[in-house]
Design a protein around this motif. Structure first.
Motif, PDB file in Angstrom:
ATOM      1  N   PHE B  89      -3.891  79.469  -5.199  1.00 43.30           N
ATOM      2  CA  PHE B  89      -2.988  79.210  -4.309  1.00 43.30           C
ATOM      3  C   PHE B  89      -1.783  79.591  -4.682  1.00 43.30           C
ATOM      4  CE2 PHE B  89      -6.126  75.743  -2.870  1.00 43.30           C
ATOM      5  CZ  PHE B  89      -6.450  76.252  -1.841  1.00 43.30           C
ATOM      6  N   ILE B  90      -1.448  79.245  -6.173  1.00 46.55           N
ATOM      7  CA  ILE B  90      -0.229  79.669  -7.036  1.00 46.55           C
ATOM      8  C   ILE B  90      -0.413  81.011  -7.491  1.00 46.55           C
ATOM      9  CG2 ILE B  90       1.792  78.964  -8.383  1.00 46.55           C
ATOM     10  CD1 ILE B  90       1.574  76.191  -7.203  1.00 46.55           C
ATOM     11  N   ASP B  91       0.085  82.052  -7.461  1.00 47.35           N
ATOM     12  CA  ASP B  91      -0.222  82.982  -8.227  1.00 47.35           C
ATOM     13  C   ASP B  91      -0.072  82.922  -9.677  1.00 47.35           C
ATOM     14  OD1 ASP B  91      -1.088  85.707  -8.545  1.00 47.35           O
ATOM     15  OD2 ASP B  91       0.575  86.784  -7.885  1.00 47.35           O
ATOM     16  N   PRO B  94       3.668  82.696 -11.717  1.00 43.62           N
ATOM     17  CA  PRO B  94       4.278  81.361 -11.462  1.00 43.62           C
ATOM     18  C   PRO B  94       3.567  80.147 -12.288  1.00 43.62           C
ATOM     19  CG  PRO B  94       4.257  82.477  -9.440  1.00 43.62           C
ATOM     20  CD  PRO B  94       3.480  83.328 -10.297  1.00 43.62           C
ATOM     21  N   SER B  95       2.100  80.056 -12.165  1.00 41.91           N
ATOM     22  CA  SER B  95       1.433  78.920 -12.696  1.00 41.91           C
ATOM     23  C   SER B  95       1.360  79.060 -14.326  1.00 41.91           C
ATOM     24  CB  SER B  95      -0.094  79.173 -12.239  1.00 41.91           C
ATOM     25  OG  SER B  95      -0.555  80.081 -12.506  1.00 41.91           O
ATOM     26  N   MET B  98       4.775  77.679 -15.097  1.00 37.16           N
ATOM     27  CA  MET B  98       4.853  76.087 -14.865  1.00 37.16           C
ATOM     28  C   MET B  98       4.146  75.599 -15.865  1.00 37.16           C
ATOM     29  SD  MET B  98       3.857  75.950 -10.836  1.00 37.16           S
ATOM     30  CE  MET B  98       3.394  74.104 -10.878  1.00 37.16           C
ATOM     31  N   LEU B 137      -2.964  71.464 -13.246  1.00 32.51           N
ATOM     32  CA  LEU B 137      -2.529  72.936 -12.502  1.00 32.51           C
ATOM     33  C   LEU B 137      -3.934  73.368 -11.972  1.00 32.51           C
ATOM     34  CD1 LEU B 137       0.418  74.243 -14.567  1.00 32.51           C
ATOM     35  CD2 LEU B 137       0.379  73.753 -11.817  1.00 32.51           C
ATOM     36  N   THR B 141      -4.451  74.257  -8.077  1.00 34.54           N
ATOM     37  CA  THR B 141      -3.926  75.388  -7.559  1.00 34.54           C
ATOM     38  C   THR B 141      -5.058  76.429  -7.459  1.00 34.54           C
ATOM     39  OG1 THR B 141      -3.259  76.399  -9.682  1.00 34.54           O
ATOM     40  CG2 THR B 141      -1.617  74.935  -8.563  1.00 34.54           C
TER      41      THR B 141
END
Lengths: 304, 214
Positions: B89-91, B94-95, B98, B137, B141
């Protein structure tokens, strides 16, 4: 530093880099089940190119001729800042690691200019790619160096890279491991090795570095190839010194461990190139960002 | 000894970043397996002296997390024959960022905790917090059920590392019980993944939201 040490350092810097390329090529050939080119083939290639004539486009300017010269001279200068087998490099002063990073930058700048100077859309594309990835590789290099600086409390490459057992190799192995991994990624990216760029292809869609030097021929191309090999050697020396626990106090042990580690590095690069595929352009950025993250993490650990 | 444990814990952190950044399910499984093995060695060396209890915990952790569970998952993966990409869901970048920010915060946070003197300054607590965060995460995600199972595994790895600070106080039967629970949990999830795959020819959990009775 005594004169004979400087001479040995220079000799090593001028003669050994093509051998490193030869080892990588040999390892790849053995992996593929071929005999492969002889270890000294890169030297023969260089001699052949140096004997040839040069073809210059009428539209190109002095930049086109200057760039190979700048590329090799900056790499040789950078090589004077990194220690090889002796405890210290021929040139060592406070802040020389910034000079080291920007010598790499200067070489890249002139290569980009020469690529744009040809006016070919193809080389312009290669230059754009190179600039994009370099903007991500440079922070990783600087963060890695920053972690080393904070660990050792010195600003000179020769002191920063002295990580031998009696200089706290054991206590800060965690930081050194992070910096090593991050600098190794930078090393692969800067030298256009797989998984970032394939040094063998001449397929326009995938190339980065090779696309920029297509118009060079003869001695100019020879200088570029030797400059690239020297870059491989100098950055490789930087990478292996971040984790080499040998004391460089005695010169024999220092040189033996350094040369052994360099051969090991070349074999590792050969194995990586044989077992991995080139990643997609999109993923190159994430690999380099990961390298930045690791180096930044090393900085955080030293600040603890 | 602390230097060795710290290096091993850095390897755990590296594997955290690897699992956040990799695009392949198989690489993710292998990464979590490697993490399990490394954590087994951390368990072996983190207690100072070698006792039978730590050895048993370490050996069972290595066999379960490093060999049995990855093989179960790889088998489930082969059986359902899904596409190898993770499709988060989050590329990935970015993950990864994070995860990095979270790990940095974990280190800062661990410095403020009132820890026992022998754990002060060690990487044990920050690594466990960062690993738990990575697990969260991955769980939240990632789209495919099987990568969520691995998120759960990574989460448990973090809890296991935190448990290592308590080995003196916590009976090792509890530790072994947790490992057994984990095995059973993964087993059940493997079967579930298999069923989802057979029914819907996709492991995309975001599509399970539409599973309503008319």
């Amino acid at each position: 530093m005594p004169v004979h040490q400087v001479v040995l350092h220079l000799l090593c810097l001028l003669t050994l880099p093509p051998l490193l390329v030869g080892i990588i090529v040999k390892v790849k050939a053995l992996f593929a089940g071929r005999v492969g080119a002889p270890l000294l083939q890169p030297y023969l290639d260089l001699f052949r190119l140096y004997r040839k004539g040069t073809v210059l486009s009428r539209t190109s300017t002095w930049l086109f001729v200057a760039s190979p010269v700048v590329a090799i001279v900056t790499m040789l200068l950078a090589g004077l800042l990194v220690p090889f087998g002796y405890p210290s490099a021929p040139l060592a002063f406070t802040g020389d690691l910034v000079l080291f990073a920007y010598l790499l930058g200067l070489a890249r700048f002139f290569t980009l200019l020469a690529a744009l100077d040809t006016g070919s859309a193809f080389e312009g594309m290669g230059a754009a790619r190179e600039a994009t990835w370099a903007s991500l590789a440079e922070p990783a290099l600087f963060l890695g160096l920053l972690a080393l600086v904070r660990r050792s409390g010195s600003m000179s490459l020769s002191t920063v890279l002295d990580v031998s057992l009696d200089r706290g190799w054991g206590e800060s192995s965690a930081v050194l491991l992070l910096v090593f991994v991050s600098l190794f990624v930078v090393f692969l990216a800067e030298n256009c090795r797989i998984p970032f760029d394939d040094p063998n292809t001449h397929l326009e869609l995938t190339m980065i570095h090779e696309a920029m030097v297509l118009d060079h021929s003869g001695p100019a191309l020879g200088l570029i190839l030797q400059g690239a090999a020297t870059k491989l050697f100098v950055l490789g020396a930087l990478v292996v010194h971040t984790i080499l626990p040998m004391s460089r106090g005695s010169s024999v042990v220092g040189w033996a461990s350094f040369l052994g580690a360099m051969i090991g590095l070349a074999v590792a690069v050969g194995v990586i190139e044989s077992t991995m595929a080139r990643v997609r352009m999109k993923r190159v950025a994430s690999l380099l960002i990961a390298a930045c993250v690791l180096a930044g993490f090393g900085v955080i650990l030293t600040a603890r | 000894m602390t230097a060795l444990v710290d290096s091993l814990l850095i390897l755990v952190l590296l594997l955290n970043f690897f699992s956040l950044g990799t695009t392949r399910v198989k690489a993710l499984i292998n990464g979590s397996a490697a993490q399990g093995v490394v954590i087994g060695f951390v368990a072996l060396f983190s207690q100072g002296e070698l006792t039978v209890e730590t050895a048993v915990v370490a050996v069972s952790a290595v066999t379960l997390k490093g060999i049995v569970i990855p093989r179960l998952l790889l088998r489930a993966l082969r059986d359902v024959r899904i596409r190898q990409n993770i499709e988060p869901f989050i590329d990935y970048v970015p993950s990864l960022l994070m995860g990095a920010v979270g790990s940095g915060l974990a280190i800062l946070f661990a410095n403020t905790l009132p820890l026992a003197p022998e754990h002060e300054g060690a990487l044990l607590v920050p690594t466990s917090l960062s690993t738990v965060l990575t697990g969260f995460l991955l769980l939240t995600t990632r789209r495919k059920a099987i990568s969520q199972v691995i998120g759960y595994l990574v989460l448990e790895n973090g809890v296991f590392i935190l448990g290592l600070t308590l080995v003196g106080a916590m009976p090792f039967l509890v530790e072994l019980g947790v490992l057994l629970d984990l095995l059973v949990g993964i087993f059940v999830m493997g079967i579930m993944v298999n069923h989802i795959g057979r029914e819907f020819s996709s492991l995309d959990t975001s599509r399970l939201a539409q599973l309503k009775e008319e």
